[in-house]
Design an enzyme around this catalytic site. Structure first.
Site, mmCIF file in Angstrom:
data_model
loop_
_atom_site.group_PDB
_atom_site.id
_atom_site.type_symbol
_atom_site.label_atom_id
_atom_site.label_comp_id
_atom_site.label_asym_id
_atom_site.label_seq_id
_atom_site.Cartn_x
_atom_site.Cartn_y
_atom_site.Cartn_z
ATOM 1 N N ALA A 29 0.835 -1.203 0.000
ATOM 2 C CA ALA A 29 0.000 0.000 0.000
ATOM 3 C C ALA A 29 0.868 1.251 0.000
ATOM 4 O O ALA A 29 0.554 2.234 -0.682
ATOM 5 C CB ALA A 29 -0.927 -0.004 1.213
ATOM 6 N N ILE A 30 1.956 1.221 0.757
ATOM 7 C CA ILE A 30 2.880 2.362 0.786
ATOM 8 C C ILE A 30 3.459 2.595 -0.606
ATOM 9 O O ILE A 30 3.558 3.739 -1.073
ATOM 10 C CB ILE A 30 4.002 2.116 1.805
ATOM 11 C CG1 ILE A 30 3.435 2.128 3.221
ATOM 12 C CG2 ILE A 30 5.107 3.167 1.671
ATOM 13 C CD1 ILE A 30 4.430 1.745 4.289
ATOM 14 N N ASP A 65 7.466 6.849 0.015
ATOM 15 C CA ASP A 65 7.645 5.578 -0.689
ATOM 16 C C ASP A 65 8.870 4.814 -0.189
ATOM 17 O O ASP A 65 8.907 3.581 -0.248
ATOM 18 C CB ASP A 65 7.760 5.843 -2.197
ATOM 19 C CG ASP A 65 7.954 4.566 -2.991
ATOM 20 O OD1 ASP A 65 7.075 3.686 -2.914
ATOM 21 O OD2 ASP A 65 8.979 4.423 -3.676
ATOM 22 N N ASP A 86 7.371 -2.872 -6.454
ATOM 23 C CA ASP A 86 8.205 -1.709 -6.143
ATOM 24 C C ASP A 86 8.985 -1.241 -7.359
ATOM 25 O O ASP A 86 9.012 -0.050 -7.688
ATOM 26 C CB ASP A 86 9.152 -2.068 -4.997
ATOM 27 C CG ASP A 86 9.655 -0.842 -4.258
ATOM 28 O OD1 ASP A 86 9.054 0.236 -4.398
ATOM 29 O OD2 ASP A 86 10.650 -0.966 -3.531
ATOM 30 N N ASP A 90 8.352 2.234 -9.484
ATOM 31 C CA ASP A 90 9.439 3.212 -9.636
ATOM 32 C C ASP A 90 9.537 3.704 -11.078
ATOM 33 O O ASP A 90 9.766 4.885 -11.336
ATOM 34 C CB ASP A 90 10.780 2.592 -9.218
ATOM 35 C CG ASP A 90 10.954 2.523 -7.714
ATOM 36 O OD1 ASP A 90 10.161 3.169 -6.992
ATOM 37 O OD2 ASP A 90 11.868 1.826 -7.251
#
Length: 223
Positions: A29-30, A65, A86, A90
């Site tokens: 979620a982050i 993030d 992730d 990015d």
């Protein structure tokens, strides 16, 4: 280059990650929230010429993030999917930043500089892909004068100061990034080429792929 300070940064972020973990927010979620925030700041504010405020918003969400890995470590929620998410997010964030700059510059009548921003976007993707593909084939590709962290810092600092009225700084930064990204691609091609020649019969040594900007979300154990 800035990856050398990542262990120290991890030690700083771990206590913060423990605090965030108590809220129940998951690492994934982050990651998603951070990317959405960066993309919103870049694609809403930069095209309107709000480079200073856009930089502030983007920086805040980039810092947020960075907590995904710390939360993943303290909660034990380290997974291959988290690493994939992730890395992919990015790339989305990077593309949004340079696309926003490109649109903002084009609307301001700076078409040549907008083209340079587009080149920075494309070359940045190639820099990241070259490393991911090389390590997916089992080669080591930890080289490059302009990795993701350096590119973001240069672009955001220059955009922020441009928004404050500092002349020429964004143009100098984008041209420098274009050149440095090109050099980085060349460094990675050369590094993999040397390893490929040294491998018996063009063999592919066994190794796991790692993301360009560190090990924040890589599953354990890792080489």
């Amino acid at each position: 280059m800035l990856n050398k300070i990542r262990p120290a940064l991890g030690r700083v972020l771990t206590p913060i990650g423990r605090g965030v973990a108590r809220t129940g927010v998951s690492p994934n979620a982050i990651t998603v929230i951070g990317t959405v925030g960066v993309a919103a700041g870049a694609l809403v504010l930069f095209p309107r010429g709000e480079f200073f405020w856009g930089t502030l918003v983007i920086t805040a969400f980039v810092l947020f993030d960075m907590l995904d890995g710390a939360v993943a470590r303290v909660t034990g929620k380290i997974s291959k999917f988290g690493a994939f998410l992730d890395s992919t997010m990015d790339r989305v964030a990077d593309a949004a930043i340079f696309a926003g700059l490109m649109i903002g510059l084009y609307r301001d009548g700076q078409e040549p500089l907008a083209g340079v921003a587009l080149y920075c976007l494309v070359s940045g993707v190639v820099v990241s892909y070259a490393k991911a593909r090389a390590e997916g084939l089992g080669y080591t590709c930890n080289v490059g004068i302009a990795e993701r962290a350096e590119r973001l810092i240069v672009a955001l600092v220059a955009a922020g100061f441009d928004g404050l009225g500092v002349p020429y700084i964004l143009a100098v930064a984008l041209w420098a990034l274009a050149a440095l990204s090109t050099v980085t691609v060349g460094q990675r091609f050369a590094t993999v080429y040397v390893q490929a020649r040294e491998s018996p019969a063009g063999g592919r040594p066994d190794a796991g792929a790692e993301r360009e900007n560190g090990e924040r979300r890589t599953p354990e154990p890792r080489p």
